[in-house]
Design a protein around this motif. Structure first.
Motif, PDB file in Angstrom:
ATOM      1  N   ILE A 162      -8.934  -3.262   9.422  1.00 29.69           N
ATOM      2  CA  ILE A 162      -7.493  -3.476   9.332  1.00 29.69           C
ATOM      3  C   ILE A 162      -7.137  -4.715  10.151  1.00 29.69           C
ATOM      4  N   LYS A 163      -6.396  -5.644   9.527  1.00 29.37           N
ATOM      5  CA  LYS A 163      -6.114  -6.928  10.158  1.00 29.37           C
ATOM      6  C   LYS A 163      -4.737  -6.946  10.813  1.00 29.37           C
ATOM      7  N   THR A 164      -4.628  -7.736  11.861  1.00 25.90           N
ATOM      8  CA  THR A 164      -3.339  -7.985  12.499  1.00 25.90           C
ATOM      9  C   THR A 164      -2.622  -9.097  11.730  1.00 25.90           C
ATOM     10  N   PRO A 165      -1.312  -9.263  11.946  1.00 25.51           N
ATOM     11  CA  PRO A 165      -0.607 -10.382  11.296  1.00 25.51           C
ATOM     12  C   PRO A 165      -1.226 -11.740  11.611  1.00 25.51           C
TER      13      PRO A 165
ATOM     14  N   VAL B 226      -2.618   0.711   3.976  1.00 24.65           N
ATOM     15  CA  VAL B 226      -1.697   0.541   5.101  1.00 24.65           C
ATOM     16  C   VAL B 226      -1.601  -0.942   5.423  1.00 24.65           C
ATOM     17  N   PRO B 227      -0.565  -1.369   6.145  1.00 28.42           N
ATOM     18  CA  PRO B 227      -0.474  -2.779   6.537  1.00 28.42           C
ATOM     19  C   PRO B 227      -1.745  -3.226   7.254  1.00 28.42           C
ATOM     20  N   GLY B 228      -2.239  -4.404   6.858  1.00 29.34           N
ATOM     21  CA  GLY B 228      -3.483  -4.927   7.396  1.00 29.34           C
ATOM     22  C   GLY B 228      -4.691  -4.675   6.519  1.00 29.34           C
ATOM     23  N   PHE B 229      -4.495  -3.920   5.422  1.00 33.17           N
ATOM     24  CA  PHE B 229      -5.558  -3.626   4.460  1.00 33.17           C
ATOM     25  C   PHE B 229      -5.718  -4.848   3.557  1.00 33.17           C
ATOM     26  N   CYS B 230      -6.940  -5.377   3.450  1.00 33.07           N
ATOM     27  CA  CYS B 230      -7.174  -6.578   2.635  1.00 33.07           C
ATOM     28  C   CYS B 230      -8.249  -6.301   1.586  1.00 33.07           C
ATOM     29  N   LEU B 231      -7.971  -6.725   0.367  1.00 39.10           N
ATOM     30  CA  LEU B 231      -8.881  -6.515  -0.752  1.00 39.10           C
ATOM     31  C   LEU B 231      -9.054  -7.801  -1.549  1.00 39.10           C
TER      32      LEU B 231
END
Length: 278
Positions: free
Chosen positions: A4-7, A203-208
């Motif tokens: 999960i990534k931060t902004p 969720v926020p921070g999920f990257c695909l």
């Protein structure tokens, strides 16, 4: 585990995504009759270097080139070569990636070489691209990974084919997580396989990296003797589209699209997140 990534990390991925977008623009322009796929690789290598980035394809698992160039019946992972010269009427899928400050971008497009393409090829590419956008539009906070797979498959299955038959949704390859590596968990199918369940919650921070691959015939593929090039088993032509996408508090952000996906997502009633780089 899903990263999960931060902004701030998403902003770095956006920088990598913009390099990929620049590679796409340059290789699309270079995909003309008489050009070799090695010529396109040279163009990509130059663009990546000019942006101070690194290729995430070159050397990956021993891959010998900067981009993948997949022509006609080649689905994915085609190796650029001086011996593969583009002809009028060909279609080519270019898959490209870049690394900026340790963060990855990855995207693909299908282009038409020359003119006079059969309507079924134009429609094949359109269906594949639009299924990708349907999947991107399904990236909503609280949704599940399977919702993205379902959106892609549903779009493709609902598209009629001239002359009957169905499009082949490639079975052995799909999308993936992306971040500090090009390929990360989770694996994203382009169809629903019920035994896998619903998958993780978005969720926020999920990257695909969302990347449908579709053929005019079979969903089955085989790998050639070079251990990379993947072709359809029945020789039918295929299309491949991909974007890297981050889910934010404000919605999906298409990291590898110049406009963050704003225009296409609006067609699906979805508002793209603002560009973190301004």
């Amino acid at each position: 585990m899903v990263q999960i990534k931060t902004p701030d990390q998403i902003a770095k991925m956006r920088a990598a995504g913009l390099v990929v977008a620049a590679v796409h623009a340059a290789t699309r322009a270079a995909a003309v009759p008489g050009a070799s796929t090695k010529d396109l690789d040279d163009v990509a290598r130059k663009v990546i270097a000019e942006h101070g980035a690194k290729s995430n394809f070159l050397g990956y698992g021993g891959f010998p080139a900067t981009i993948c160039t997949s022509v006609n019946e080649v689905v994915v992972h085609g190796i650029p070569s001086e011996d593969v010269v583009l002809k009028d009427g060909d279609i080519i899928s270019v898959d490209a990636g870049a690394i900026v400050d340790g963060w990855h971008g990855d995207a693909a497009f299908t282009a038409f070489v020359g003119s006079g393409h059969a309507p079924e090829l134009v429609e094949l590419s359109r269906v594949t691209e639009e299924s990708m956008w349907a999947g991107i539009a399904a990236m909503r906070n609280g949704a599940r990974l399977v919702d993205v797979s379902r959106a892609i498959e549903t779009y493709i299955r609902r598209q009629p084919r001239s002359g009957g038959g169905k499009y082949g949704i490639v079975q052995d390859y799909g999308g993936h997580g992306i971040g500090t590596e090009m390929h990360m968990e989770p694996h994203l199918l382009n169809y629903v396989e019920r035994r896998r369940g619903k998958g993780p919650k978005l969720v926020p921070g999920f990257c695909l990296a969302i990347e449908p691959m579709v053929s005019l015939g079979t969903p089955k593929t085989k790998v050639l003797e070079d251990d990379w090039t993947v072709i359809t088993t029945d020789g039918t032509w295929s299309s491949h589209w991909e974007h890297s996408v981050a889910l934010t508090e404000e919605g999906p952000l298409v990291l590898t699209a110049p406009d963050c996906g704003r225009a296409k997502l609006a067609e699906y009633g979805v508002t793209a997140a603002p560009d973190p780089l301004g």
